[in-house]
Write a protein that holds these residues in place. Sequence first.
Motif, PDB file in Angstrom:
ATOM      1  N   HIS A   1      33.473  45.381  45.218  1.00 60.68           N
ATOM      2  CA  HIS A   1      34.490  44.856  44.396  1.00 60.68           C
ATOM      3  C   HIS A   1      35.162  43.780  44.693  1.00 60.68           C
ATOM      4  CE1 HIS A   1      34.989  49.666  43.138  1.00 60.68           C
ATOM      5  NE2 HIS A   1      33.846  49.234  42.706  1.00 60.68           N
ATOM      6  N   GLY A   2      35.863  43.265  43.486  1.00 54.60           N
ATOM      7  CA  GLY A   2      36.590  42.062  43.721  1.00 54.60           C
ATOM      8  C   GLY A   2      37.736  42.090  44.314  1.00 54.60           C
TER       9      GLY A   2
ATOM     10  N   LEU B   1      53.040  41.097  50.222  1.00 52.53           N
ATOM     11  CA  LEU B   1      51.763  40.782  49.483  1.00 52.53           C
ATOM     12  C   LEU B   1      51.517  42.047  48.622  1.00 52.53           C
ATOM     13  CD1 LEU B   1      51.512  39.313  52.427  1.00 52.53           C
ATOM     14  CD2 LEU B   1      49.662  38.377  51.555  1.00 52.53           C
ATOM     15  N   VAL B   2      50.728  41.534  47.662  1.00 52.58           N
ATOM     16  CA  VAL B   2      50.098  42.717  46.641  1.00 52.58           C
ATOM     17  C   VAL B   2      48.543  42.352  46.753  1.00 52.58           C
ATOM     18  CG1 VAL B   2      49.966  43.908  44.428  1.00 52.58           C
ATOM     19  CG2 VAL B   2      52.040  43.026  45.139  1.00 52.58           C
ATOM     20  N   HIS B   3      47.919  43.533  47.430  1.00 50.19           N
ATOM     21  CA  HIS B   3      46.480  43.426  47.319  1.00 50.19           C
ATOM     22  C   HIS B   3      45.906  43.947  46.282  1.00 50.19           C
ATOM     23  CE1 HIS B   3      46.663  41.810  51.608  1.00 50.19           C
ATOM     24  NE2 HIS B   3      47.615  42.769  51.792  1.00 50.19           N
ATOM     25  N   CYS B   4      44.945  43.560  45.585  1.00 51.06           N
ATOM     26  CA  CYS B   4      44.230  44.028  44.261  1.00 51.06           C
ATOM     27  C   CYS B   4      42.917  44.194  44.722  1.00 51.06           C
ATOM     28  CB  CYS B   4      44.606  43.085  43.039  1.00 51.06           C
ATOM     29  SG  CYS B   4      46.245  42.733  42.736  1.00 51.06           S
ATOM     30  N   GLU B   5      42.412  45.340  43.837  1.00 51.59           N
ATOM     31  CA  GLU B   5      40.956  45.677  43.682  1.00 51.59           C
ATOM     32  C   GLU B   5      40.533  45.665  42.418  1.00 51.59           C
ATOM     33  OE1 GLU B   5      37.622  49.024  45.450  1.00 51.59           O
ATOM     34  OE2 GLU B   5      39.629  49.327  45.703  1.00 51.59           O
ATOM     35  N   GLN B   6      39.648  44.870  42.097  1.00 50.16           N
ATOM     36  CA  GLN B   6      39.074  44.470  40.567  1.00 50.16           C
ATOM     37  C   GLN B   6      40.262  44.387  39.741  1.00 50.16           C
ATOM     38  OE1 GLN B   6      36.176  44.478  41.294  1.00 50.16           O
ATOM     39  NE2 GLN B   6      35.078  45.822  39.906  1.00 50.16           N
ATOM     40  N   GLY B   7      41.299  43.600  40.274  1.00 48.30           N
ATOM     41  CA  GLY B   7      42.237  43.349  39.562  1.00 48.30           C
ATOM     42  C   GLY B   7      43.386  44.048  39.121  1.00 48.30           C
ATOM     43  N   LEU B   8      43.437  45.177  39.926  1.00 47.07           N
ATOM     44  CA  LEU B   8      44.557  46.286  39.816  1.00 47.07           C
ATOM     45  C   LEU B   8      45.268  46.444  41.163  1.00 47.07           C
ATOM     46  CD1 LEU B   8      42.890  49.169  37.958  1.00 47.07           C
ATOM     47  CD2 LEU B   8      45.004  47.888  37.082  1.00 47.07           C
TER      48      LEU B   8
ATOM     49  N   ASN C   1      40.781  45.705  58.039  1.00 41.71           N
ATOM     50  CA  ASN C   1      41.320  44.613  56.982  1.00 41.71           C
ATOM     51  C   ASN C   1      40.968  44.894  55.545  1.00 41.71           C
ATOM     52  OD1 ASN C   1      42.033  42.175  55.871  1.00 41.71           O
ATOM     53  ND2 ASN C   1      40.259  41.195  55.863  1.00 41.71           N
ATOM     54  N   ILE C   2      41.978  45.071  54.674  1.00 42.56           N
ATOM     55  CA  ILE C   2      41.732  45.559  53.298  1.00 42.56           C
ATOM     56  C   ILE C   2      41.065  44.933  52.633  1.00 42.56           C
ATOM     57  CG2 ILE C   2      43.976  44.401  52.533  1.00 42.56           C
ATOM     58  CD1 ILE C   2      44.520  46.963  50.863  1.00 42.56           C
ATOM     59  N   ALA C   3      40.946  43.488  52.931  1.00 39.96           N
ATOM     60  CA  ALA C   3      40.122  42.632  51.919  1.00 39.96           C
ATOM     61  C   ALA C   3      38.674  42.928  52.134  1.00 39.96           C
ATOM     62  CB  ALA C   3      40.237  41.254  52.208  1.00 39.96           C
ATOM     63  N   ASP C   4      38.418  43.431  53.387  1.00 37.51           N
ATOM     64  CA  ASP C   4      36.926  43.593  53.980  1.00 37.51           C
ATOM     65  C   ASP C   4      36.554  44.877  53.267  1.00 37.51           C
ATOM     66  OD1 ASP C   4      36.586  41.252  55.433  1.00 37.51           O
ATOM     67  OD2 ASP C   4      37.236  42.336  57.272  1.00 37.51           O
TER      68      ASP C   4
END
Length: 235
Positions: free
Chosen positions: A92-93, A127-134, A82-85
């Motif tokens: 990171h956020g 969907l667009v998955h973001c890491e630290q807002g990017l 899971n990309i969120a995990d």
Amino acid sequence: MAIPKFAEIKQYIISSIESGEWEESARVPSENQLADLFTCSRMTARRALTELTDSGVLERSQGLGTFVAGCKSQSSMLAIRNIADEIKDRGHGYSVQQWVLEQVAASTSIAISLGLEHGATVFHSILVHCEQGLPLQVEERYVNPELVPDYLLQDFTQQTPHEYLSQVAPLTEAHHTIEAIIASEALQQRLEIPATEPCLQILRRTWSRQGVVSFAKLVHPGSRFKLGGHLTFSK
């Protein structure tokens, strides 16, 4: 509730990296040094280093030590996670933008991928998955409504499609191909990248026991992402 020692060590390492104290390729303290610093066992320190290595924050070189990994986010070629995990494991956020959630008629290629008739109804999400807002990944997914009838009723800002599908149609098989691409104009806008930036595209079909569940196109900007893995072969 007290924070476990291995979690304390992980947070210490992540904070040292994010503050700039430890830059890319910097050597991090050894298991023994961390065990002394946090008054814990060497095994506990090893767990912290191993988990951060597995999530791409650190990299180990046998005989040399453990070092801060490159700044690109890394996913495993050997596992579907899971990309969120993945993002949260790096300390990171995580955030997500839901662009599309709709019912469409399957094109010939999508119908073949899902084992359906041309023109059959399928569910479609972007969907667009973001890491630290990017933006880190644009996920475009087509889902077989016969196997996942409530897909369009979900709020994918609260859980990812991967999380939901794993609950209602557990994964039994997957096939993916990986290639370098130049993103379309729409992808460039969603990933917030220039037209010249190469991207990594993963095409993935997943099955449950009942049949093909989904076909997904996952696109990552080359400057923010890499794939990696480790294989151990018996002698």
